[in-house]
Design an enzyme around this catalytic site. Sequence first.
Site, PDB file in Angstrom:
ATOM      1  N   GLY A 274       1.308  -0.765   0.017  1.00 34.96           N
ATOM      2  CA  GLY A 274       0.215   0.246  -0.349  1.00 34.96           C
ATOM      3  C   GLY A 274       1.183   1.219   0.186  1.00 34.96           C
ATOM      4  O   GLY A 274       1.995   1.076  -0.083  1.00 34.96           O
ATOM      5  N   SER A 275       0.166   2.718  -0.887  1.00 31.84           N
ATOM      6  CA  SER A 275       1.280   3.579  -0.346  1.00 31.84           C
ATOM      7  C   SER A 275       0.895   3.873   1.143  1.00 31.84           C
ATOM      8  O   SER A 275       0.142   3.654   1.961  1.00 31.84           O
ATOM      9  CB  SER A 275       0.409   4.387  -1.424  1.00 31.84           C
ATOM     10  OG  SER A 275       0.658   3.985  -2.584  1.00 31.84           O
ATOM     11  N   GLY A 276       1.395   5.812   1.349  1.00 32.97           N
ATOM     12  CA  GLY A 276       1.726   5.995   2.528  1.00 32.97           C
ATOM     13  C   GLY A 276       2.631   5.889   3.284  1.00 32.97           C
ATOM     14  O   GLY A 276       2.524   5.638   4.345  1.00 32.97           O
ATOM     15  N   HIS A 277       3.930   5.162   2.871  1.00 34.71           N
ATOM     16  CA  HIS A 277       4.408   3.881   3.425  1.00 34.71           C
ATOM     17  C   HIS A 277       6.131   4.782   3.390  1.00 34.71           C
ATOM     18  O   HIS A 277       7.029   4.317   3.400  1.00 34.71           O
ATOM     19  CB  HIS A 277       4.266   2.890   3.679  1.00 34.71           C
ATOM     20  CG  HIS A 277       3.169   2.446   3.849  1.00 34.71           C
ATOM     21  ND1 HIS A 277       3.163   2.247   4.996  1.00 34.71           N
ATOM     22  CD2 HIS A 277       2.922   1.365   3.541  1.00 34.71           C
ATOM     23  CE1 HIS A 277       1.931   1.660   4.928  1.00 34.71           C
ATOM     24  NE2 HIS A 277       1.996   0.664   4.096  1.00 34.71           N
TER      25      HIS A 277
ATOM     26  N   LYS B 118       5.170  -8.476   2.235  1.00 32.72           N
ATOM     27  CA  LYS B 118       5.665  -7.797   3.679  1.00 32.72           C
ATOM     28  C   LYS B 118       4.471  -8.781   3.985  1.00 32.72           C
ATOM     29  O   LYS B 118       3.384  -9.034   3.735  1.00 32.72           O
ATOM     30  CB  LYS B 118       5.049  -6.442   3.531  1.00 32.72           C
ATOM     31  CG  LYS B 118       6.068  -5.288   3.503  1.00 32.72           C
ATOM     32  CD  LYS B 118       6.226  -3.913   3.991  1.00 32.72           C
ATOM     33  CE  LYS B 118       4.756  -2.884   3.727  1.00 32.72           C
ATOM     34  NZ  LYS B 118       4.621  -3.393   2.068  1.00 32.72           N
TER      35      LYS B 118
ATOM     36  N   ASP C 213      -1.547  -8.655   0.862  1.00 37.31           N
ATOM     37  CA  ASP C 213      -0.177  -8.430  -0.815  1.00 37.31           C
ATOM     38  C   ASP C 213       0.475  -9.663  -0.362  1.00 37.31           C
ATOM     39  O   ASP C 213       0.626  -9.905  -1.408  1.00 37.31           O
ATOM     40  CB  ASP C 213       1.302  -7.479   0.342  1.00 37.31           C
ATOM     41  CG  ASP C 213       1.177  -6.288   1.476  1.00 37.31           C
ATOM     42  OD1 ASP C 213       0.147  -6.304   1.774  1.00 37.31           O
ATOM     43  OD2 ASP C 213       2.230  -5.948   0.312  1.00 37.31           O
TER      44      ASP C 213
ATOM     45  N   HIS D 266      -0.287   0.983   9.450  1.00 36.04           N
ATOM     46  CA  HIS D 266      -1.205   1.387   8.674  1.00 36.04           C
ATOM     47  C   HIS D 266      -2.546   1.913   9.697  1.00 36.04           C
ATOM     48  O   HIS D 266      -3.982   1.481   9.074  1.00 36.04           O
ATOM     49  CB  HIS D 266      -1.803  -0.050   8.219  1.00 36.04           C
ATOM     50  CG  HIS D 266      -0.837  -0.927   6.928  1.00 36.04           C
ATOM     51  ND1 HIS D 266       0.035  -1.850   7.455  1.00 36.04           N
ATOM     52  CD2 HIS D 266      -0.595  -0.909   5.941  1.00 36.04           C
ATOM     53  CE1 HIS D 266       0.374  -2.012   6.545  1.00 36.04           C
ATOM     54  NE2 HIS D 266      -0.068  -1.227   5.244  1.00 36.04           N
TER      55      HIS D 266
END
Lengths: 333, 333, 212, 212
Positions: free
Chosen positions: A54-57, A105, A110, A219
């Site tokens: 996911g994005s945001g990391h 991960k 995932d 998350h």
Amino acid sequence: MKKLINNPDDVVTDALRGIAAAHGGALEVAIDPHYITRADAPVQGKVALVSGGGSGHEPMHGGFVGMGMLDAACPGEVFTSPTPDQMLEATKAVDGGAGVLHIVKNYTGDILNFEMAADLAREEDIEVEAVVIDDDVAVQDSLYTAGRRGVGTTVLAEKICGAAAEERRSLKEVADLCRRVNDGGKSMGMALTSCVVPSAGEPTFELGDDEMEIGIGIHGEPGRERVALEPAAQVVERLAAPILEDLSLSGGDSVLAFVNGMGGTPLIELYIVYSELVKLLGGRDIAIERNLIGPYITSLEMAGCSITLLKLDDELTSLWDAPVNTPGLRWGA
Amino acid sequence: MKKLINNPDDVVTDALRGIAAAHGGALEVAIDPHYITRADAPVQGKVALVSGGGSGHEPMHGGFVGMGMLDAACPGEVFTSPTPDQMLEATKAVDGGAGVLHIVKNYTGDILNFEMAADLAREEDIEVEAVVIDDDVAVQDSLYTAGRRGVGTTVLAEKICGAAAEERRSLKEVADLCRRVNDGGKSMGMALTSCVVPSAGEPTFELGDDEMEIGIGIHGEPGRERVALEPAAQVVERLAAPILEDLSLSGGDSVLAFVNGMGGTPLIELYIVYSELVKLLGGRDIAIERNLIGPYITSLEMAGCSITLLKLDDELTSLWDAPVNTPGLRWGA
Amino acid sequence: MTVGHDDVVGWIRAFAAVVEDNRAYLTKLDSAIGDADHGSNLHRGFQAVVAKLEGTEENDVGKTLKTVGMTLVSKVGGAGGPLYGTLFMQMGGPLTGKAEVTPQEFAAALESGVKGVQARGKAELEDKTMLDALLPAVDAISSSLATGANLQEALERAAEAAAKGMEATTPMVAKKGRASYLGERSAGHQDPGATSSYLLLKAASDTLSKVA
Amino acid sequence: MTVGHDDVVGWIRAFAAVVEDNRAYLTKLDSAIGDADHGSNLHRGFQAVVAKLEGTEENDVGKTLKTVGMTLVSKVGGAGGPLYGTLFMQMGGPLTGKAEVTPQEFAAALESGVKGVQARGKAELEDKTMLDALLPAVDAISSSLATGANLQEALERAAEAAAKGMEATTPMVAKKGRASYLGERSAGHQDPGATSSYLLLKAASDTLSKVA
Ligand SMILES: Nc1ncnc2c1ncn2[C@@H]1O[C@H](COP(=O)(O)OP(=O)(O)O)[C@@H](O)[C@H]1O
Ligand SMILES: Nc1ncnc2c1ncn2[C@@H]1O[C@H](COP(=O)(O)OP(=O)(O)O)[C@@H](O)[C@H]1O
Ligand SMILES: [Mg+2]
Ligand SMILES: [Mg+2]
Ligand SMILES: [Mg+2]
Ligand SMILES: [Mg+2]
């Protein structure tokens, strides 16, 4: 929701356009489906490393694409694993004939999406191995559950395996190394504030002014327990103790210490955390041979930090020290 | 107040201990008085660059000490200019016989303390020149006021002048270059949230959930105006337009575009801001030759960003590209 | 008393609308024990599905369901994407080549879809996942049809069973998916995936019963 | 009717206590138009000053005031450090070598200190700085003494004048210091430096009048 964005639905695409414009010479950004590759991919004869999530990391994973680290990254929507077609396209784009390692991960999404992608890639005659990172000691491990999350060790595995791939090690060797890093690296995180997922528009959890959440993931998932605020020294104790126990580190051991910012915590606080970690490990005669301090695997604008310790040996240390040239990590080049 | 600290009064000292432990081989950290130098200082025959200012802007300035950038940094208390004895000791520690350049951000406190330090250093026969950075177009300039603040251009000036000093240019040449960078670099910032000064314990200003502050500085000073939240595209327009006007940039010009995070804004948002800036400058036929995106001159955990544009020519571009090896900025080494 | 291609498309469209209406609700449930994206994930996926189905000339129920599944796989991501994607792809398998299907065929196909979810996610009943709504629903359809109920009744029983299964997830401690990281703290919250699965069955009961 | 070394030390100590009590207040004022540190800056400085004066054998008023000033310069930082530091250093100059000083000498020394502040900071009256409290205060002492008042009365007038000057900063638009960045928005807030300067004069009036 206070964010520098245009529209919650366009966050990932807009950011990718920014990344493409900023790192034009070094990275290639595909918009449909979303993936990022080294501009010089495929590198013939080199095992290619693909990761994603996911994005945001940020900067993970897109910011770790480049010489000495990843060949490609697949950004999903915010906090949502990417889809198999992203990974498939990325895998095809970077395969240099020596096989592709998927660094995954450990999250159900995932795992499932990477599995599907690997199946599809194999159908196209690309050799794919997947290694799952599950280093979060905040989560209890068991055969009957989803197991531990993949967090900070992912960054270290991508760097170290990237260096090994540059040395032209085989897919099996790089994958084994990746498992070894995963075995020797453990993490635990905490949050002072929640983050706000753009499409949700409000904080994922609420924390009182005098509370913190221990054992959070990346998350905005709530953590292991909620406790009263404490000084940095105690916070470090809470995070490091379970790691030390899990790794059964003892006097004389050497580690890489990674103090990670969750996105909303400034560097000055991360250095304070690091100085407490130095004291704590020093008291147990564990030597910090290498360190990494900063926001590398983040959770949007969450305030908080995580600590990762990776047990080092000469091989891992020299692979860590090898040159790397990515937007997010760079030295020796 | 939610911070990873031990005690508000120990923030700077604790962080310095962390910096010392993390960058032992590269930096030397003096605790009384506080200053940070390159481990290999003084570099004989090289003009030495000293900067400093209040803490809370990390990685600036301590994170910019190293080959190709600063020789020393003097961190004051949080948001409080350092004292003359810090600058004097730092100046003495790094003087390699070719003189010392003080890079001073234009704040009354910084100016006065650096002035006193320069006087004291000259009494000890060290040649000192000071250049004042005053690049913040949010503040109206006038002979009768304190003038404009020094913000983002400081980072660029430290990098570019650091490279020039490595080339063994003379003190006068490096100081002139620094003035040239200051003339060609302009900035403007905005905040989505206030920051909390540790010793104050509460937000410096209050902002409504639907408000943002335009034209803020890097000390939690309130800004030029308070307006309703807007999409990133409009925010970028608000920040970039006054810069373009002030620099009288026109079609065909080249710039370095620096999108800076204030400390609490994650990288994903900074890339969105950058992608809007690319559109805006592209529409005016201004070429972004180089870019820098990330939290480099921060305001504790403030959410927000600033934009700096520096007009480039071949000399500035090649000095920007020259190797640098500091905790905060590193390439080519 | 058969389910035609248009009926299936109607069911999918109806569910897309239900997801749109419940987007915030599903995300809210996912905030409590997950990562606050289940509603927007499904919404993104079913928007893409609806666009894909727009003006299609297709008449093959199985092919259309596979298209739905593949679209979900490539647009949703997360755990929900592969799981719901698999559900529809596997459901499409036995129905390929058919322009209309009997209630029995429909029920068997749904069961094969749910088995696919189970094979992919390796979750069991009471792991606090969508299977806690899906498995009882599938059982309810089959047993209703076996005891002579018509499709309308069978789907009503299925939706009721799914609702019960969904509610039953609240006290459970999650063993699979993101909620499992919370351990004991996952108890006391209804599972978002079980909720969307209930809504899928409810949409089937609301739309397909008209054809029955 | 002279001010002895102990009296001066008493004044400084009293002011240090006042700063401690008003630390949060001064920082609060600095939050509105500055950077929220004026109270903690002065507190840090005067804690160091008090520690320095502890058990000193010194008897020279001028030397002691210079020590106060130098300690402030090296411990406070910001604008306040060099400005208050200069005030005390310059005030100490004319009093060097004296174990006790007359009211006239005290007044002249204070004036020289304030001139030093002005020379260093280049601010004028009505720029919304500490000078708006200091300049009227210095005038009030001199003119009171000139018209035959004793030190007690003169210091009372000075504190009153400083209070007025401090209050007068509220409507002003700042031209110097950090508040100037706010332009028109600096109006409507009392200047923190003028406030601490008033407190300094008030402390002088409260402590030194006892000796008068
Ligand atoms: N292994 C699994 N088997 C079946 N369903 C699962 C499994 N893991 C998770 N789920 C379902 O997926 C739902 C979450 O979906 P979603 O939020 O879209 O994905 P993510 O957890 O990746 O964010 C959970 O509520 C649960 O019902
Ligand atoms: N040029 C100047 N001359 C005199 N006083 C000044 C000047 N600039 C600022 N001041 C005073 O300093 C005060 C602020 O002090 P402080 O908060 O300690 O420093 P900083 O502004 O560096 O944070 C202001 O309220 C003002 O009274
Ligand atoms: Mg998700
Ligand atoms: Mg200050
Ligand atoms: Mg989710
Ligand atoms: Mg101040």
